[in-house]
Design a protein around this motif. Structure first.
Motif, PDB file in Angstrom:
ATOM      1  N   ILE A  72      -5.495   8.656 -10.962  1.00 46.64           N
ATOM      2  CA  ILE A  72      -4.506   7.727 -10.394  1.00 46.64           C
ATOM      3  C   ILE A  72      -4.730   7.586  -8.887  1.00 46.64           C
ATOM      4  N   ALA A  73      -4.987   8.694  -8.208  1.00 45.16           N
ATOM      5  CA  ALA A  73      -5.224   8.654  -6.766  1.00 45.16           C
ATOM      6  C   ALA A  73      -6.457   7.807  -6.446  1.00 45.16           C
ATOM      7  N   THR A  74      -7.483   7.908  -7.267  1.00 47.72           N
ATOM      8  CA  THR A  74      -8.695   7.105  -7.067  1.00 47.72           C
ATOM      9  C   THR A  74      -8.387   5.619  -7.228  1.00 47.72           C
ATOM     10  N   ARG A  75      -7.623   5.297  -8.265  1.00 45.79           N
ATOM     11  CA  ARG A  75      -7.249   3.893  -8.483  1.00 45.79           C
ATOM     12  C   ARG A  75      -6.398   3.361  -7.327  1.00 45.79           C
ATOM     13  N   LEU A 122      -6.443   4.402  -4.211  1.00 47.73           N
ATOM     14  CA  LEU A 122      -7.316   4.217  -3.056  1.00 47.73           C
ATOM     15  C   LEU A 122      -8.103   2.919  -3.170  1.00 47.73           C
ATOM     16  N   LEU A 123      -8.687   2.681  -4.320  1.00 49.93           N
ATOM     17  CA  LEU A 123      -9.462   1.455  -4.519  1.00 49.93           C
ATOM     18  C   LEU A 123      -8.574   0.213  -4.447  1.00 49.93           C
ATOM     19  N   THR A 124      -7.389   0.294  -5.008  1.00 49.90           N
ATOM     20  CA  THR A 124      -6.460  -0.830  -4.957  1.00 49.90           C
ATOM     21  C   THR A 124      -6.032  -1.118  -3.527  1.00 49.90           C
ATOM     22  N   SER A 125      -5.772  -0.071  -2.761  1.00 51.17           N
ATOM     23  CA  SER A 125      -5.372  -0.257  -1.367  1.00 51.17           C
ATOM     24  C   SER A 125      -6.479  -0.909  -0.542  1.00 51.17           C
ATOM     25  N   VAL A 126      -7.701  -0.463  -0.733  1.00 56.86           N
ATOM     26  CA  VAL A 126      -8.834  -1.050  -0.012  1.00 56.86           C
ATOM     27  C   VAL A 126      -9.017  -2.510  -0.410  1.00 56.86           C
ATOM     28  N   PHE A 127      -8.944  -2.790  -1.705  1.00 54.06           N
ATOM     29  CA  PHE A 127      -9.083  -4.166  -2.186  1.00 54.06           C
ATOM     30  C   PHE A 127      -7.968  -5.046  -1.633  1.00 54.06           C
ATOM     31  N   LEU A 128      -6.746  -4.548  -1.644  1.00 55.05           N
ATOM     32  CA  LEU A 128      -5.610  -5.312  -1.142  1.00 55.05           C
ATOM     33  C   LEU A 128      -5.742  -5.597   0.353  1.00 55.05           C
ATOM     34  N   ALA A 174       0.834  -1.210   0.000  1.00 53.65           N
ATOM     35  CA  ALA A 174       0.000   0.000   0.000  1.00 53.65           C
ATOM     36  C   ALA A 174       0.867   1.258   0.000  1.00 53.65           C
ATOM     37  N   LEU A 175       1.937   1.270   0.765  1.00 52.63           N
ATOM     38  CA  LEU A 175       2.820   2.431   0.780  1.00 52.63           C
ATOM     39  C   LEU A 175       3.489   2.642  -0.574  1.00 52.63           C
ATOM     40  N   ILE A 176       3.866   1.575  -1.241  1.00 54.61           N
ATOM     41  CA  ILE A 176       4.497   1.703  -2.551  1.00 54.61           C
ATOM     42  C   ILE A 176       3.518   2.256  -3.577  1.00 54.61           C
ATOM     43  N   ILE A 177       2.274   1.796  -3.559  1.00 53.91           N
ATOM     44  CA  ILE A 177       1.330   2.326  -4.541  1.00 53.91           C
ATOM     45  C   ILE A 177       0.880   3.744  -4.189  1.00 53.91           C
ATOM     46  N   VAL A 178       0.926   4.115  -2.909  1.00 55.89           N
ATOM     47  CA  VAL A 178       0.669   5.513  -2.540  1.00 55.89           C
ATOM     48  C   VAL A 178       1.781   6.400  -3.093  1.00 55.89           C
ATOM     49  N   ALA A 179       3.010   5.907  -3.056  1.00 52.28           N
ATOM     50  CA  ALA A 179       4.124   6.657  -3.656  1.00 52.28           C
ATOM     51  C   ALA A 179       3.897   6.859  -5.144  1.00 52.28           C
TER      52      ALA A 179
END
Length: 135
Positions: A64-67, A69-75, A49-54
């Motif tokens: 990109i920020a929306t994706r 956020l959704l990816t982090s929640v799904f993960l 999650a930290l890597i994709i936030v970066a």
């Protein structure tokens, strides 16, 4: 301003890599399947999650920020559920607990022939240590 964004990207990426490294160390050092699953699901999820936030900070756009956020929640949702299910399946097929394990809350509650897991009445949740094999 771009130096600040670059620094944030480096900090988030380095933190994510550090948590992923901790997950790997936990996988190697933990004594049994159950504690390994805990190390993998918690630290690796946070690291990813930290890597994709970066990545979101680096791109700096709303889509990109929306994706991210959704990816982090799904993960976060799927990794913890998957770890729980793998650990439960391991327990049900008889993967042994570590010698250091003190309490086995599922012992005696699973019927291998019918594959039924008995629920615990709320009064039994505060069971005495003698029932769990602690001396």
């Amino acid at each position: 301003m771009s130096y600040v964004i670059g620094a944030l990207v480096i900090v988030f990426t380095a933190s994510g890599v550090a948590f992923c490294l901790l997950a790997v160390v936990g996988m190697v050092r933990m004594p049994d399947l159950y504690t390994r699953m805990q190390a993998a699901s918690k630290a690796a999820t946070l690291g990813a999650a930290l890597i994709i936030v970066a990545t979101a900070i680096d791109f700096g756009t709303t889509p990109i920020a929306t994706r991210v956020l959704l990816t982090s929640v799904f993960l976060a949702a799927t990794a913890s559920i998957a770890a729980h299910m793998i650990a439960r399946a391991g327990y049900l097929v008889g993967v042994p607990l570590a010698d250091e394990t003190v309490i086995d809350e599922l012992r005696g509650r699973y019927d291998a022939q019918t594959h039924e897991l008995q629920s615990v009445p709320s009064d039994d949740l505060a069971a005495s240590p003698e029932q769990d094999g602690i001396e």
